[in-house]
Design a protein around this motif. Sequence first.
Motif, mmCIF file in Angstrom:
data_model
loop_
_atom_site.group_PDB
_atom_site.id
_atom_site.type_symbol
_atom_site.label_atom_id
_atom_site.label_comp_id
_atom_site.label_asym_id
_atom_site.label_seq_id
_atom_site.Cartn_x
_atom_site.Cartn_y
_atom_site.Cartn_z
ATOM 1 N N UNK A 139 0.835 -1.195 0.000
ATOM 2 C CA UNK A 139 0.000 0.000 0.000
ATOM 3 C C UNK A 139 0.877 1.256 0.000
ATOM 4 N N UNK A 140 0.402 2.287 -0.683
ATOM 5 C CA UNK A 140 1.125 3.557 -0.722
ATOM 6 C C UNK A 140 1.142 4.180 0.670
ATOM 7 N N UNK A 141 2.298 4.696 1.062
ATOM 8 C CA UNK A 141 2.456 5.336 2.373
ATOM 9 C C UNK A 141 2.662 6.833 2.163
ATOM 10 N N UNK A 142 1.837 7.630 2.840
ATOM 11 C CA UNK A 142 1.910 9.082 2.735
ATOM 12 C C UNK A 142 2.056 9.639 4.140
ATOM 13 N N UNK A 143 3.067 10.500 4.327
ATOM 14 C CA UNK A 143 3.238 11.034 5.664
ATOM 15 C C UNK A 143 4.213 12.187 5.756
ATOM 16 N N UNK A 144 4.522 12.521 6.987
ATOM 17 C CA UNK A 144 5.394 13.650 7.331
ATOM 18 C C UNK A 144 6.654 13.127 7.986
ATOM 19 N N UNK A 145 7.737 13.880 7.798
ATOM 20 C CA UNK A 145 8.969 13.574 8.502
ATOM 21 C C UNK A 145 9.362 14.771 9.355
ATOM 22 N N UNK A 146 10.001 14.476 10.477
ATOM 23 C CA UNK A 146 10.530 15.508 11.362
ATOM 24 C C UNK A 146 11.825 14.988 11.958
ATOM 25 N N UNK A 147 12.829 15.842 11.985
ATOM 26 C CA UNK A 147 14.096 15.418 12.563
ATOM 27 C C UNK A 147 15.136 16.497 12.478
ATOM 28 N N UNK A 148 16.404 16.045 12.460
ATOM 29 C CA UNK A 148 17.502 16.993 12.403
ATOM 30 C C UNK A 148 18.768 16.295 11.906
ATOM 31 N N UNK A 149 19.684 17.114 11.397
ATOM 32 C CA UNK A 149 20.987 16.604 10.981
ATOM 33 C C UNK A 149 21.894 16.490 12.189
ATOM 34 N N UNK A 150 22.633 15.403 12.240
ATOM 35 C CA UNK A 150 23.738 15.236 13.179
ATOM 36 C C UNK A 150 24.944 14.923 12.314
ATOM 37 N N UNK A 151 25.751 15.944 12.085
ATOM 38 C CA UNK A 151 26.851 15.806 11.140
ATOM 39 C C UNK A 151 26.285 15.716 9.740
ATOM 40 N N UNK A 152 26.647 14.680 9.001
ATOM 41 C CA UNK A 152 26.142 14.505 7.642
ATOM 42 C C UNK A 152 24.986 13.512 7.569
ATOM 43 N N UNK A 153 24.445 13.137 8.727
ATOM 44 C CA UNK A 153 23.354 12.165 8.772
ATOM 45 C C UNK A 153 22.078 12.828 9.276
ATOM 46 N N UNK A 154 21.009 12.647 8.535
ATOM 47 C CA UNK A 154 19.704 13.172 8.898
ATOM 48 C C UNK A 154 18.913 12.068 9.593
ATOM 49 N N UNK A 155 18.561 12.294 10.848
ATOM 50 C CA UNK A 155 17.740 11.357 11.607
ATOM 51 C C UNK A 155 16.331 11.925 11.682
ATOM 52 N N UNK A 156 15.345 11.147 11.237
ATOM 53 C CA UNK A 156 13.955 11.610 11.213
ATOM 54 C C UNK A 156 13.021 10.535 11.749
ATOM 55 N N UNK A 157 11.844 10.980 12.118
ATOM 56 C CA UNK A 157 10.722 10.095 12.389
ATOM 57 C C UNK A 157 9.739 10.284 11.246
ATOM 58 N N UNK A 158 9.340 9.202 10.628
ATOM 59 C CA UNK A 158 8.392 9.214 9.523
ATOM 60 C C UNK A 158 7.043 8.770 10.063
ATOM 61 N N UNK A 159 6.092 9.690 10.121
ATOM 62 C CA UNK A 159 4.741 9.412 10.602
ATOM 63 C C UNK A 159 3.838 9.347 9.376
ATOM 64 N N UNK A 160 3.206 8.197 9.149
ATOM 65 C CA UNK A 160 2.482 8.007 7.895
ATOM 66 C C UNK A 160 1.217 7.189 8.089
ATOM 67 N N UNK A 161 0.381 7.246 7.043
ATOM 68 C CA UNK A 161 -0.789 6.379 6.947
ATOM 69 C C UNK A 161 -0.653 5.586 5.657
#
Length: 158
Positions: free
Chosen positions: A77-99
């Motif tokens: 199933x297609x997943x549609x959602x929002x991401x929120x997070x921050x960069x730590x160095x060159x790595x972006x850590x996010x939480x993906x909240x989707x339906x």
Amino acid sequence: MRTLVTSCLILSCIVLQSCKKNETPKEVEAIQAEAEKPVSVDCYQAIYENDTVDLKLNTLKSGKIGGDMVMKVAGAAEKVGKIQGEFRGDTLFVDYTFIEEGNKNKTFKNPMAFLKRDQQLILGNGTMQTTMGVTYLVKDQPIDFDRVKYKFTSIPCK
């Protein structure tokens, strides 16, 4: 003597509190809205076999990252959602909240890590653990950015 010191401290606190600038709720909302305006917007797309993942990143004034992601994975199933997070160095850590398409009553949340390399974002594979209903990437385990499916290239935003 103690009561005099205590009284002076209480009086000082009251005076300092009353000197605080009186901000109306509209001013507070305007300040918060200004802080949440993106300073830059970047769009990315990853294509792997029959899968397509679209990602829009909004870099906020605070340095935090927000945005949208749509995952179209073949056979799922297609997943549609929002991401929120921050960069730590060159790595972006996010939480993906989707339906998921077809199941709009249930919301899912997954952690993700993206490595920024040149003009690419690479979605890493890491060990996840769930504790008390919260899923997170295990800190002591390395995230693999070499053997991956999704490498995002920069595209013009729509």
